[in-house]
Scaffold this motif. Structure first.
Motif, PDB file in Angstrom:
ATOM      1  N   CYS A 194       5.278  36.081 -35.298  1.00 13.09           N
ATOM      2  CA  CYS A 194       6.220  36.094 -36.416  1.00 13.09           C
ATOM      3  C   CYS A 194       7.141  37.314 -36.321  1.00 13.09           C
ATOM      4  CB  CYS A 194       5.448  36.131 -37.736  1.00 13.09           C
ATOM      5  SG  CYS A 194       6.504  36.103 -39.211  1.00 13.09           S
ATOM      6  N   TYR A 213       6.578  26.855 -38.570  1.00 11.23           N
ATOM      7  CA  TYR A 213       6.254  27.748 -37.458  1.00 11.23           C
ATOM      8  C   TYR A 213       5.221  27.091 -36.544  1.00 11.23           C
ATOM      9  CZ  TYR A 213       2.033  29.160 -40.086  1.00 11.23           C
ATOM     10  OH  TYR A 213       0.837  29.184 -40.760  1.00 11.23           O
ATOM     11  N   TYR A 220       2.058  34.850 -38.865  1.00  9.76           N
ATOM     12  CA  TYR A 220       2.926  34.098 -39.773  1.00  9.76           C
ATOM     13  C   TYR A 220       2.428  34.083 -41.212  1.00  9.76           C
ATOM     14  CZ  TYR A 220       6.172  32.501 -36.205  1.00  9.76           C
ATOM     15  OH  TYR A 220       7.148  32.458 -35.227  1.00  9.76           O
ATOM     16  N   LEU A 223       5.071  35.384 -43.294  1.00  5.80           N
ATOM     17  CA  LEU A 223       6.140  34.464 -43.685  1.00  5.80           C
ATOM     18  C   LEU A 223       5.814  33.811 -45.027  1.00  5.80           C
ATOM     19  CD1 LEU A 223       8.790  33.068 -42.915  1.00  5.80           C
ATOM     20  CD2 LEU A 223       7.429  31.316 -41.748  1.00  5.80           C
TER      21      LEU A 223
END
Length: 340
Positions: A194, A213, A220, A223
């Protein structure tokens, strides 16, 4: 005239300039931001060698740039402003009416505010070699619907090698990379890790926006946290990937990564067929090569290659128990020129 100072004509909406004079060497930060210049295009002289941060940001009348031949610092292509080497996209003209734009393959960096307030763009295609997306690059692109972040982009806040973020703080009060993208439906991340995410990354984006993703990606979780902080209601979507993809001849370019979907392959001249060996990340995922089912980790059928033209091979992996969660890889195969 050798220099236009910082913010000299900022927000001068009645200014109808279409050419900067020969002999001008520097345009300062935010010098023409929010002004009315560039209707029909803006000519930049060969003498201009320094353009400050946000000098031409948020100008709805600006339809394109034309850089004079012989300018050592800058270049234009299709009305878009670049550095001379076409490696950094500096400014997409806000007045352009195109709904889609493909950034040239040579570009490795988008300058901060590169596309800020470009209200006609619905989709921007970024090159695989892109590594830097500057702060606020797509802020206030109110028609932008979808974008894919290439695997090489490691940060959405760092602008190493470009003007510092602090120089852009006065340009429309830009913060997050996608702040104010009020039509954004989907952002897809291809990287195995990420990117570093900036604050207010998705500020004022639709709460229903989908973030995607790769299944083999790491980090991640950040995110999901950033999306929640910015008011995105939907959980990020994890998309299925292959663990590996090997060839009986030739090499993949770029090197295989699960989140990267498009590859070029060059094989020796005279190669007539090309078996592939795709391996799923998880047992149970299904794989096809040109529509024919393949066992994970086993060689596919021999794909016949065209002698004098490109052959496009399609590999699709589908997640076990979720046939809607698929990823399609395309391989464009060409043969080396004959020897002698």
């Amino acid at each position: 005239l050798r220099e236009v100072g910082d913010s000299a004509f900022g927000d001068c909406a009645a200014l109808a300039l279409t050419a900067l004079p020969q002999g001008l060497e520097r345009v300062g930060e935010s010098a023409f931001a929010g002004s009315g210049i560039g209707a029909g295009g803006l000519d930049l002289p060969a003498s201009l060698t320094e353009i400050g941060a946000g000098a031409f940001a948020s100008i709805p009348s600006l339809t394109g740039f034309r850089v004079a031949a012989g300018n050592p610092a800058y270049a234009s292509r299709d009305g878009v402003l670049f550095d001379a080497g076409l490696t950094t996209l500096l400014n997409y003209p806000c007045g352009s009416t195109g709904s889609a734009y493909t950034v040239p393959d040579s570009v490795t960096a988008l300058a901060p505010t590169a596309f800020v307030a470009c209200s006609s763009l619905e989709e921007v295609t970024l090159p695989q070699g892109l590594t830097i997306i500057g702060k606020g690059a797509f802020a206030a692109c109110t028609a932008l619907k979808r974008i894919t972040i290439p695997a090489g982009v490691s940060s959405l806040v760092d602008v190493t090698g470009l003007p510092s973020d602090s120089e852009y703080e006065g340009v429309g009060q830009v913060t997050g990379t996608f702040a104010g993208c009020t039509s954004l439906e989907e952002v897809r991340f291809l990287g195995p890790v990420c990117p570093t995410l900036g604050k207010n990354l998705f500020q004022e984006c639709p709460s229903t926006m989908v973030l995607i993703y790769p299944e083999d990606g790491t980090g991640y979780e950040a995110l999901a946290d950033q999306a929640a902080e910015d008011g995105i209601a939907s959980e990020p979507v994890v998309q299925v990937v292959l663990k590996s993809l090997t060839l009986s001849a030739g090499t993949l370019s770029p090197a295989f990564q699960g989140g990267t979907e498009h590859y070029a392959v060059t094989v020796p001249h005279g190669t007539k067929d090309l078996p592939l060996t795709p391996t799923a990340l998880r047992p149970g995922d299904t794989i096809t090569v040109d529509g024919v089912a393949v066992v994970s980790g086993a060689a596919s059928q021999s794909v016949a290659l065209k002698a004098e033209e490109e052959t496009v091979v399609t590999v699709i992996v589908s997640k076990e128990g979720d046939s809607a969660n698929t990823r399609t890889y395309t391989l464009t195969v060409t043969q080396d020129a004959p020897q002698g």
